[in-house]
Design a protein around this motif. Structure first.
Motif, PDB file in Angstrom:
ATOM      1  N   GLU A   1      -2.434  -8.749   7.074  1.00 59.79           N
ATOM      2  CA  GLU A   1      -3.136  -9.204   8.276  1.00 59.79           C
ATOM      3  C   GLU A   1      -4.493  -8.490   8.373  1.00 59.79           C
ATOM      4  O   GLU A   1      -4.611  -7.323   7.990  1.00 59.79           O
ATOM      5  CB  GLU A   1      -2.311  -8.900   9.528  1.00 59.79           C
ATOM      6  N   PRO A   2      -5.534  -9.164   8.916  1.00 60.16           N
ATOM      7  CA  PRO A   2      -6.859  -8.547   9.028  1.00 60.16           C
ATOM      8  C   PRO A   2      -6.864  -7.237   9.819  1.00 60.16           C
ATOM      9  O   PRO A   2      -7.656  -6.343   9.521  1.00 60.16           O
ATOM     10  CB  PRO A   2      -7.700  -9.605   9.749  1.00 60.16           C
ATOM     11  N   GLY A   3      -5.975  -7.104  10.783  1.00 55.95           N
ATOM     12  CA  GLY A   3      -5.909  -5.882  11.571  1.00 55.95           C
ATOM     13  C   GLY A   3      -5.239  -4.726  10.849  1.00 55.95           C
ATOM     14  O   GLY A   3      -5.256  -3.596  11.320  1.00 55.95           O
ATOM     15  N   GLU A   4      -4.644  -5.016   9.685  1.00 54.80           N
ATOM     16  CA  GLU A   4      -3.944  -3.987   8.908  1.00 54.80           C
ATOM     17  C   GLU A   4      -4.763  -3.475   7.728  1.00 54.80           C
ATOM     18  O   GLU A   4      -4.337  -2.557   7.038  1.00 54.80           O
ATOM     19  CB  GLU A   4      -2.617  -4.537   8.391  1.00 54.80           C
ATOM     20  N   ILE A   5      -5.921  -4.072   7.476  1.00 57.24           N
ATOM     21  CA  ILE A   5      -6.774  -3.668   6.357  1.00 57.24           C
ATOM     22  C   ILE A   5      -8.026  -3.026   6.937  1.00 57.24           C
ATOM     23  O   ILE A   5      -8.724  -3.632   7.742  1.00 57.24           O
ATOM     24  CB  ILE A   5      -7.162  -4.872   5.473  1.00 57.24           C
ATOM     25  N   THR A   6      -8.301  -1.797   6.526  1.00 53.18           N
ATOM     26  CA  THR A   6      -9.495  -1.107   7.021  1.00 53.18           C
ATOM     27  C   THR A   6     -10.628  -1.205   6.005  1.00 53.18           C
ATOM     28  O   THR A   6     -10.398  -1.452   4.812  1.00 53.18           O
ATOM     29  CB  THR A   6      -9.216   0.383   7.314  1.00 53.18           C
ATOM     30  N   SER A   7     -11.836  -0.973   6.495  1.00 53.49           N
ATOM     31  CA  SER A   7     -12.974  -0.945   5.586  1.00 53.49           C
ATOM     32  C   SER A   7     -12.817   0.215   4.604  1.00 53.49           C
ATOM     33  O   SER A   7     -13.257   0.131   3.456  1.00 53.49           O
ATOM     34  CB  SER A   7     -14.289  -0.857   6.356  1.00 53.49           C
ATOM     35  N   GLY A   8     -12.143   1.279   5.020  1.00 54.06           N
ATOM     36  CA  GLY A   8     -11.880   2.401   4.118  1.00 54.06           C
ATOM     37  C   GLY A   8     -11.002   1.999   2.948  1.00 54.06           C
ATOM     38  O   GLY A   8     -11.218   2.454   1.820  1.00 54.06           O
ATOM     39  N   ASP A   9     -10.004   1.134   3.186  1.00 56.50           N
ATOM     40  CA  ASP A   9      -9.156   0.640   2.097  1.00 56.50           C
ATOM     41  C   ASP A   9     -10.004  -0.045   1.027  1.00 56.50           C
ATOM     42  O   ASP A   9      -9.825   0.176  -0.173  1.00 56.50           O
ATOM     43  CB  ASP A   9      -8.122  -0.380   2.618  1.00 56.50           C
TER      44      ASP A   9
ATOM     45  N   ILE B   1     -16.736 -10.172   0.835  1.00 55.73           N
ATOM     46  CA  ILE B   1     -15.619 -11.042   0.439  1.00 55.73           C
ATOM     47  C   ILE B   1     -14.489 -10.929   1.454  1.00 55.73           C
ATOM     48  O   ILE B   1     -13.967 -11.930   1.952  1.00 55.73           O
ATOM     49  CB  ILE B   1     -15.079 -10.657  -0.958  1.00 55.73           C
ATOM     50  N   MET B   2     -14.124  -9.703   1.760  1.00 57.48           N
ATOM     51  CA  MET B   2     -12.976  -9.468   2.633  1.00 57.48           C
ATOM     52  C   MET B   2     -13.235  -9.946   4.068  1.00 57.48           C
ATOM     53  O   MET B   2     -12.336 -10.480   4.720  1.00 57.48           O
ATOM     54  CB  MET B   2     -12.605  -7.990   2.611  1.00 57.48           C
ATOM     55  N   ILE B   3     -14.450  -9.794   4.552  1.00 56.35           N
ATOM     56  CA  ILE B   3     -14.777 -10.278   5.896  1.00 56.35           C
ATOM     57  C   ILE B   3     -14.686 -11.802   5.934  1.00 56.35           C
ATOM     58  O   ILE B   3     -14.151 -12.377   6.888  1.00 56.35           O
ATOM     59  CB  ILE B   3     -16.166  -9.781   6.347  1.00 56.35           C
ATOM     60  N   GLU B   4     -15.178 -12.460   4.896  1.00 60.82           N
ATOM     61  CA  GLU B   4     -15.091 -13.924   4.837  1.00 60.82           C
ATOM     62  C   GLU B   4     -13.633 -14.381   4.816  1.00 60.82           C
ATOM     63  O   GLU B   4     -13.273 -15.358   5.474  1.00 60.82           O
ATOM     64  CB  GLU B   4     -15.847 -14.464   3.621  1.00 60.82           C
TER      65      GLU B   4
ATOM     66  N   ILE C   1     -17.272  10.162   8.123  1.00 64.42           N
ATOM     67  CA  ILE C   1     -17.377   8.882   7.416  1.00 64.42           C
ATOM     68  C   ILE C   1     -15.994   8.251   7.273  1.00 64.42           C
ATOM     69  O   ILE C   1     -15.810   7.060   7.542  1.00 64.42           O
ATOM     70  CB  ILE C   1     -18.045   9.070   6.038  1.00 64.42           C
ATOM     71  N   LYS C   2     -15.018   9.066   6.867  1.00 69.28           N
ATOM     72  CA  LYS C   2     -13.649   8.557   6.718  1.00 69.28           C
ATOM     73  C   LYS C   2     -13.105   8.031   8.039  1.00 69.28           C
ATOM     74  O   LYS C   2     -12.452   6.982   8.074  1.00 69.28           O
ATOM     75  CB  LYS C   2     -12.733   9.649   6.161  1.00 69.28           C
ATOM     76  N   ASP C   3     -13.386   8.734   9.130  1.00 70.48           N
ATOM     77  CA  ASP C   3     -12.907   8.301  10.441  1.00 70.48           C
ATOM     78  C   ASP C   3     -13.458   6.924  10.802  1.00 70.48           C
ATOM     79  O   ASP C   3     -12.729   6.067  11.300  1.00 70.48           O
ATOM     80  CB  ASP C   3     -13.274   9.309  11.531  1.00 70.48           C
ATOM     81  N   VAL C   4     -14.745   6.709  10.569  1.00 68.11           N
ATOM     82  CA  VAL C   4     -15.349   5.405  10.877  1.00 68.11           C
ATOM     83  C   VAL C   4     -14.754   4.325   9.984  1.00 68.11           C
ATOM     84  O   VAL C   4     -14.335   3.264  10.458  1.00 68.11           O
ATOM     85  CB  VAL C   4     -16.885   5.452  10.728  1.00 68.11           C
ATOM     86  N   LEU C   5     -14.693   4.575   8.686  1.00 68.88           N
ATOM     87  CA  LEU C   5     -14.168   3.576   7.753  1.00 68.88           C
ATOM     88  C   LEU C   5     -12.694   3.271   8.019  1.00 68.88           C
ATOM     89  O   LEU C   5     -12.271   2.109   7.959  1.00 68.88           O
ATOM     90  CB  LEU C   5     -14.358   4.037   6.308  1.00 68.88           C
TER      91      LEU C   5
END
Length: 139
Positions: free
Chosen positions: A70-78, A13-16, A111-115
């Motif tokens: 903004e997309p650059g401010e949201i991480t996959s970890g969030d 959803i978020m990527i779309e 894992i946290k670092d990647v996310l």
């Protein structure tokens, strides 16, 4: 830790939304159809994302959802933390013997670092063919 369909579809959803950032609201129906997913299931996932401020809803005939930041401010970890809870490969690591505890902590931190270093902007710009917009993931 295993990422369930909640985390995987929530990330979808978020990527779309990131791919359509700046172009107006996107309906869950459009996201569901584009990704061959259940619209009903996506409706269940959007509420916690909205409550966390990651998405905003727009009502009306041309309504839908927008990113909350903004997309650059949201991480996959969030996103994963909202939908899956804390990132923990093993429950009760504090009770483990020191050598094993250290291993679990290192795995968790990797894992946290990647996310936490992978933003929606990174994921939205990733191309299938590994072209110049591709993003390399390391664990």
């Amino acid at each position: 830790m295993r990422i369930s369909t909640k985390g995987r579809y929530g990330l979808t959803i978020m990527i779309e939304l990131a791919k359509n950032h700046g172009e107006g609201p996107v309906s869950l129906k459009a996201i569901a159809q584009a990704n061959d997913l259940s619209e009903h299931y996506l409706e269940q996932l959007i509420a916690p994302l909205r409550n966390a401020g990651l998405v905003k809803s727009i009502r009306g005939a041309y309504g839908g959802y927008l990113l909350g930041r903004e997309p650059g401010e949201i991480t996959s970890g969030d996103i994963i933390r909202v939908l899956e809870g804390p990132i923990t490969p093993v429950e009760g690591i504090e009770d483990e013997e020191p050598a094993k505890r250290e291993l679990w902590i290192r795995i968790r931190d990797a894992i946290k670092d990647v996310l936490d270093s992978t933003t929606l902007e990174d994921l939205a710009n990733h191309t299938e063919d590994g072209g110049q917009d591709s993003y390399m993931f390391y664990i």
